[in-house]
Scaffold this motif. Structure first.
Motif, PDB file in Angstrom:
ATOM      1  N   THR A  78       0.844  -1.189   0.000  1.00  0.00           N
ATOM      2  CA  THR A  78       0.000   0.000   0.000  1.00  0.00           C
ATOM      3  C   THR A  78       0.881   1.240   0.000  1.00  0.00           C
ATOM      4  O   THR A  78       2.026   1.208   0.455  1.00  0.00           O
ATOM      5  CB  THR A  78      -0.933   0.045   1.227  1.00  0.00           C
ATOM      6  N   SER A  79       0.336   2.325  -0.517  1.00  0.00           N
ATOM      7  CA  SER A  79       1.080   3.579  -0.607  1.00  0.00           C
ATOM      8  C   SER A  79       0.087   4.724  -0.739  1.00  0.00           C
ATOM      9  O   SER A  79      -1.072   4.517  -1.116  1.00  0.00           O
ATOM     10  CB  SER A  79       2.014   3.550  -1.825  1.00  0.00           C
ATOM     11  N   ASP A  80       0.544   5.926  -0.448  1.00  0.00           N
ATOM     12  CA  ASP A  80      -0.302   7.093  -0.700  1.00  0.00           C
ATOM     13  C   ASP A  80      -0.044   7.667  -2.091  1.00  0.00           C
ATOM     14  O   ASP A  80      -0.571   8.720  -2.443  1.00  0.00           O
ATOM     15  CB  ASP A  80      -0.084   8.172   0.372  1.00  0.00           C
ATOM     16  N   LEU A  81       0.765   6.930  -2.890  1.00  0.00           N
ATOM     17  CA  LEU A  81       1.172   7.446  -4.198  1.00  0.00           C
ATOM     18  C   LEU A  81       1.112   6.341  -5.248  1.00  0.00           C
ATOM     19  O   LEU A  81       1.787   5.316  -5.127  1.00  0.00           O
ATOM     20  CB  LEU A  81       2.601   7.993  -4.097  1.00  0.00           C
ATOM     21  N   SER A  82       0.306   6.545  -6.267  1.00  0.00           N
ATOM     22  CA  SER A  82       0.240   5.590  -7.377  1.00  0.00           C
ATOM     23  C   SER A  82       1.322   5.923  -8.401  1.00  0.00           C
ATOM     24  O   SER A  82       1.853   7.044  -8.428  1.00  0.00           O
ATOM     25  CB  SER A  82      -1.129   5.642  -8.056  1.00  0.00           C
ATOM     26  N   LEU A  83       1.638   4.961  -9.254  1.00  0.00           N
ATOM     27  CA  LEU A  83       2.598   5.212 -10.327  1.00  0.00           C
ATOM     28  C   LEU A  83       2.103   6.326 -11.236  1.00  0.00           C
ATOM     29  O   LEU A  83       2.870   7.207 -11.637  1.00  0.00           O
ATOM     30  CB  LEU A  83       2.825   3.934 -11.133  1.00  0.00           C
ATOM     31  N   SER A  84       0.825   6.299 -11.552  1.00  0.00           N
ATOM     32  CA  SER A  84       0.263   7.317 -12.435  1.00  0.00           C
ATOM     33  C   SER A  84       0.430   8.713 -11.846  1.00  0.00           C
ATOM     34  O   SER A  84       0.852   9.653 -12.534  1.00  0.00           O
ATOM     35  CB  SER A  84      -1.222   7.028 -12.679  1.00  0.00           C
ATOM     36  N   GLU A  85       0.138   8.851 -10.547  1.00  0.00           N
ATOM     37  CA  GLU A  85       0.276  10.164  -9.909  1.00  0.00           C
ATOM     38  C   GLU A  85       1.741  10.558  -9.791  1.00  0.00           C
ATOM     39  O   GLU A  85       2.094  11.735  -9.944  1.00  0.00           O
ATOM     40  CB  GLU A  85      -0.382  10.154  -8.528  1.00  0.00           C
ATOM     41  N   PHE A  86       2.606   9.587  -9.511  1.00  0.00           N
ATOM     42  CA  PHE A  86       4.044   9.859  -9.434  1.00  0.00           C
ATOM     43  C   PHE A  86       4.535  10.478 -10.740  1.00  0.00           C
ATOM     44  O   PHE A  86       5.185  11.527 -10.756  1.00  0.00           O
ATOM     45  CB  PHE A  86       4.788   8.559  -9.137  1.00  0.00           C
ATOM     46  N   LEU A  87       4.213   9.819 -11.857  1.00  0.00           N
ATOM     47  CA  LEU A  87       4.692  10.303 -13.150  1.00  0.00           C
ATOM     48  C   LEU A  87       4.070  11.641 -13.527  1.00  0.00           C
ATOM     49  O   LEU A  87       4.754  12.530 -14.051  1.00  0.00           O
ATOM     50  CB  LEU A  87       4.411   9.259 -14.230  1.00  0.00           C
ATOM     51  N   SER A  88       2.786  11.796 -13.260  1.00  0.00           N
ATOM     52  CA  SER A  88       2.137  13.058 -13.618  1.00  0.00           C
ATOM     53  C   SER A  88       2.673  14.208 -12.778  1.00  0.00           C
ATOM     54  O   SER A  88       2.802  15.340 -13.264  1.00  0.00           O
ATOM     55  CB  SER A  88       0.617  12.943 -13.463  1.00  0.00           C
ATOM     56  N   THR A  89       3.020  13.922 -11.515  1.00  0.00           N
ATOM     57  CA  THR A  89       3.581  14.960 -10.648  1.00  0.00           C
ATOM     58  C   THR A  89       4.957  15.394 -11.134  1.00  0.00           C
ATOM     59  O   THR A  89       5.271  16.586 -11.180  1.00  0.00           O
ATOM     60  CB  THR A  89       3.670  14.457  -9.192  1.00  0.00           C
ATOM     61  N   VAL A  90       5.785  14.409 -11.518  1.00  0.00           N
ATOM     62  CA  VAL A  90       7.111  14.747 -12.040  1.00  0.00           C
ATOM     63  C   VAL A  90       6.984  15.513 -13.353  1.00  0.00           C
ATOM     64  O   VAL A  90       7.687  16.505 -13.587  1.00  0.00           O
ATOM     65  CB  VAL A  90       7.963  13.478 -12.236  1.00  0.00           C
ATOM     66  N   LYS A  91       6.076  15.066 -14.194  1.00  0.00           N
ATOM     67  CA  LYS A  91       5.884  15.751 -15.475  1.00  0.00           C
ATOM     68  C   LYS A  91       5.431  17.191 -15.261  1.00  0.00           C
ATOM     69  O   LYS A  91       5.910  18.116 -15.933  1.00  0.00           O
ATOM     70  CB  LYS A  91       4.857  15.002 -16.321  1.00  0.00           C
ATOM     71  N   GLN A  92       4.510  17.389 -14.323  1.00  0.00           N
ATOM     72  CA  GLN A  92       4.045  18.745 -14.031  1.00  0.00           C
ATOM     73  C   GLN A  92       5.192  19.607 -13.517  1.00  0.00           C
ATOM     74  O   GLN A  92       5.340  20.772 -13.907  1.00  0.00           O
ATOM     75  CB  GLN A  92       2.918  18.702 -13.003  1.00  0.00           C
ATOM     76  N   HIS A  93       6.018  19.028 -12.636  1.00  0.00           N
ATOM     77  CA  HIS A  93       7.193  19.751 -12.140  1.00  0.00           C
ATOM     78  C   HIS A  93       8.097  20.156 -13.304  1.00  0.00           C
ATOM     79  O   HIS A  93       8.562  21.299 -13.373  1.00  0.00           O
ATOM     80  CB  HIS A  93       7.971  18.870 -11.162  1.00  0.00           C
ATOM     81  N   ASN A  94       8.338  19.219 -14.217  1.00  0.00           N
ATOM     82  CA  ASN A  94       9.230  19.497 -15.343  1.00  0.00           C
ATOM     83  C   ASN A  94       8.671  20.563 -16.275  1.00  0.00           C
ATOM     84  O   ASN A  94       9.423  21.318 -16.890  1.00  0.00           O
ATOM     85  CB  ASN A  94       9.504  18.213 -16.123  1.00  0.00           C
ATOM     86  N   ASN A  95       7.354  20.618 -16.376  1.00  0.00           N
ATOM     87  CA  ASN A  95       6.732  21.626 -17.233  1.00  0.00           C
ATOM     88  C   ASN A  95       6.849  23.028 -16.655  1.00  0.00           C
ATOM     89  O   ASN A  95       6.783  24.014 -17.391  1.00  0.00           O
ATOM     90  CB  ASN A  95       5.253  21.298 -17.449  1.00  0.00           C
ATOM     91  N   LEU A  96       7.028  23.103 -15.337  1.00  0.00           N
ATOM     92  CA  LEU A  96       7.009  24.401 -14.663  1.00  0.00           C
ATOM     93  C   LEU A  96       8.380  24.867 -14.185  1.00  0.00           C
ATOM     94  O   LEU A  96       8.514  26.004 -13.734  1.00  0.00           O
ATOM     95  CB  LEU A  96       6.060  24.349 -13.454  1.00  0.00           C
TER      96      LEU A  96
END
Length: 203
Positions: A78-96
């Motif tokens: 179990t985790s509070d972070l899914s792979l999908s959210e992990f990648l989307s969060t990194v991508k959002q960071h990279n965009n900004l």
């Protein structure tokens, strides 16, 4: 254990890095086991260039339903972070942000990897274990030549206790070029490679 490297906007990342890092990717810095939201936020705000994380088939904490790829290290499922959210969060960071992050994903089961295929497909790129890389120079050089138009690079990794032919691995890294070779290996192996300057090591 199956491992796969995924990079997000990596070419842009290196374009923003200091000149010395661009010349020698083995000096790229790493954050390891970025498996929860708090650590992901901390790592994204840090100066490290690459985030390493573990993926299992499991559930988001407090949620039911079919198992999905989540960020955790066995025996946790179990985790509070899914792979999908992990990648989307990194991508959002990279965009900004001008200083972007690359990621390395460590899949802990074939099932987790298979379930993750639709999520990681747009970003995937292979890596090679140090012990294999040291004896596979012709194949790797051919692969890099064939993918040169993609601005491809190579990631070499190893675990404690792996047998590695150090001289061959050093020759491979220098032949490929330190500007195209990421290194994620234990400190004792990095020291024996005698790469200029300070090769990046696992914490």
């Amino acid at each position: 254990m199956l491992q796969l490297v995924i990079t997000l906007a990596l070419a842009a990342t290196m374009a923003q890095c200091e000149e010395e890092v661009m010349k020698n990717l083995t000096t790229v810095t790493w954050a390891h086991a970025v498996n929860d939201k708090a650590y992901l936020e901390k790592a994204l705000a840090s100066d490290v260039s690459m985030l390493e994380a573990d993926i299992v088939l499991g559930h988001i904490t407090g949620k039911d339903g079919p198992p999905i790829p989540v960020m955790a290290h066995p025996p946790a499922t179990t985790s509070d972070l899914s792979l999908s959210e992990f990648l989307s969060t990194v991508k959002q960071h990279n965009n900004l942000n001008s200083k972007q992050k690359g990621v390395k994903l460590d899949f802990k089961s074939i099932e987790a990897f298979e379930k993750a295929q639709p999520i990681i497909a747009p970003y995937s790129k292979p890596e090679v274990r140090a012990g294999i890389a040291s004896n596979s120079q012709p194949v790797l050089l051919d692969l890099l030549r064939e993918t040169a138009y993609l601005n491809s690079s190579m990631t070499v990794w190893s675990s404690e206790g792996d047998f590695v032919e150090v001289d061959r691995l050093r020759a491979l890294l220098l032949t490929v070029g330190l500007e195209r070779s990421y290194l994620d290996v234990p400190k004792d192996l990095a020291d024996r490679l005698h790469l200029p300057p300070a090769a990046n090591v696992k914490n």
